[in-house]
Design a protein around this motif. Structure first.
Motif: not given
Length: 530
Positions: A368-374, A405-410
């Motif tokens: 998951l690219p966004l997860a990897i970047v964050v 990682l709350h941003r990713l959780s959102k």
């Protein structure tokens, strides 16, 4: 989620009252009161669910209402268990019936007492509801807003400003989309990019939109984030403004007073004899596509519409004529590693002592690219300290709940909050399956039915309804098919590890499921399922 609990209860109450009213005796008035008050609360809960994160008092009220609905379900289950087993014959049966009647008196007294306690709690909750209703100026039931997608920061903004060097694994998808664009004849071409949140749909389409050959080919370029608009007229009005702004013209003076049909007619006339590309990013509702579908001329133009969505049903409906649906897949392990190292080690290679932690974290990101970047960007701040990496790897689930990682959780929460109430229960319940497990279709269906999550529908078996629920989760990109039977139907499913972590935390928070993970974990005061 409290709305889901109350809706679930009301649905069961209606069915139960129809079937078991003759058994209620003196409890009928109390049960009717519960049904009436819960019905009043349900609509306001849609407002409360959107506001509770910013108001601790409101959050506590939501929790209380949820627990009341759970307790009512427990009392009803107890009642059904005690009083729906009749049918005795002979002398032995008569003796058993007399003995049972004595027990019934005690049971009825206890259940009546439990219901009275619940009614007292419900009365207090109703008074609190009125205070919150006045606080948020919600004058009519159901008039409050539901949770808006754009109230959550989900990283789409950053996707619009990513440099080419920050993007990995985009070459093949970009090549395919450009081939579809250049193969089109005069007329209207519709392309959709579909996949779960965080896969990089917006990033991919932005690279197409900014491509120099695309800029030269199309004279009109418009980018619309469909989820930003609360209604069709708002979307159409902003589309008109962006179209005419590109030509340095002014929008029609009467724009705000125009009807939706008049706006569509204006767009239709404006685009005649023009070549254009319009991106509808983040489409959650088929009505957003339908809003502009008939405003786009199919003849005498050279137009291209690109849609990004998490919904397979939307992508298939939009591209029913062209069949140009691109399903974006996760990054490969090598691509994931390349992207992660760029973010976690921007200036130096990965130290050997961190490689094991990096591999473990990448496995859980599952491409998951966004997860990897964050996550990579966060770990870049740890100064390559092994103890920090080890702690982060061990507590990744906690970080999603409320940590860094709350941003990713959102981002993950957007799909959850968009679910109808009957699917929220079913989806959260999938957290009972261990990490990495394949979810067997038949097992899921049997468990959902046994838990009472499946609503009866005319002319359908419970299994058919449950199968429809699974298909809806599949259409929303919340689960993926892992294996198919010989006839092509799904046999097993899988759920992304980070998404599973999210629903596990929500299940614990909403007291749907308590998952024992060993150690000295803190149990909730009341446990519904373990």
């Amino acid at each position: 989620m409290a709305e889901s609990a109350v809706s679930f209860l009301l649905n069961h109450l209606s069915t139960w009252l129809q079937d078991e009213r003759q058994l209620l005796g003196g409890l009928e008035r109390d049960i009717d009161y519960i049904q009436r008050e819960m019905g009043h609360m349900r609509d306001f809960l849609r407002v409360a669910d959107a506001k509770e994160e910013s108001n601790p008092n409101l959050k506590e009220w939501v929790r209380q209402v949820r627990e009341i609905s759970y307790d009512v379900q427990d009392v009803l289950d107890d009642y059904i268990l005690r009083f729906t087993h009749r049918g005795t014959n002979g002398l032995g049966g008569l003796i058993k019936k007399c003995y049972a009647s004595i027990k019934d008196l005690k049971a009825r007294h206890q259940i009546a007492s439990d219901i009275q306690v619940i009614n007292n709690r419900l009365e207090d909750a109703s008074k609190s509801q009125q205070r919150y209703r006045e606080m948020y100026a919600v004058m009519d039931q159901g008039s409050g807003p539901t949770l808006s997608k754009n109230e959550w920061h989900d990283g789409r903004g950053e996707a619009l400003f990513l440099e080419e060097a920050d993007v990995v694994g985009i070459e093949e998808p970009k090549k395919q989309l450009l081939e579809w664009i250049w193969s089109m004849d005069n007329g209207l071409e519709v392309i959709s990019v579909v996949g779960m949140g965080g896969l990089g749909k917006t990033t991919l389409v932005k690279k197409i939109y900014d491509d120099e050959s695309v800029k030269r080919h199309f004279s009109r370029h418009v980018w619309i984030v469909a989820s930003d608009y609360t209604d069709v007229k708002h979307l159409l009005a902003n589309l008109i403004k962006k179209l005419v702004w590109k030509t340095k013209e002014s929008p029609p003076q009467e724009l705000e007073d125009m009807s939706a049909d008049e706006m569509r007619e204006f767009i239709y006339e404006f685009l005649q004899q023009k070549n254009y590309i319009i991106v509808l990013d983040d489409v959650w509702d088929i009505s957003r596509w339908e809003a502009i579908r008939f405003a786009l001329p199919k003849r005498g133009v050279h137009g291209c519409i690109i849609i990004t969505t998490r919904f397979k049903s939307i992508s298939n409906a939009a591209c029913s004529e062209t069949n140009h649906v691109y399903t974006l897949e996760p990054l490969s392990l090598e691509e994931s590693k390349e992207l992660f190292y760029k973010k976690a080690f921007p200036r130096n290679p990965c130290p050997p002592y961190l490689k094991e932690f990096a591999q473990s974290i990448l496995r859980r990101c599952e491409g998951l690219p966004l997860a990897i970047v964050v996550i990579g960007g966060l770990l870049a701040t740890k100064n390559n300290r092994a103890e920090e990496w080890e702690l982060f790897n061990r507590s990744l689930g906690h970080e999603l709940e409320g940590g860094d990682l709350h941003r990713l959780s959102k981002l993950l929460s957007l799909s959850y909050y968009d679910l109808p109430y009957y699917l929220k229960y079913c989806f959260l319940y999938l957290s009972i399956f261990p990490e990495g497990d394949l979810l067997e279709k038949e097992k899921i269906i049997r468990l959902w039915i046994a838990e009472g999550f499946i609503q009866e529908k005319p002319d359908k078996t419970m299994e058919e309804v449950a199968d429809g629920y699974l298909n809806e989760l599949l259409s929303r990109s919340l689960i993926q098919v892992a294996d198919k039977a010989v006839d092509g139907r799904p046999r097993t499913f899988r759920i992304h590890d980070l998404l599973r972590n999210y629903i596990a935390s929500k299940s614990r928070e909403q007291n749907i499921v308590a998952i024992y993970g060993g150690g000295n974990m803190q149990w909730p005061n009341k446990i519904r399922r373990v």
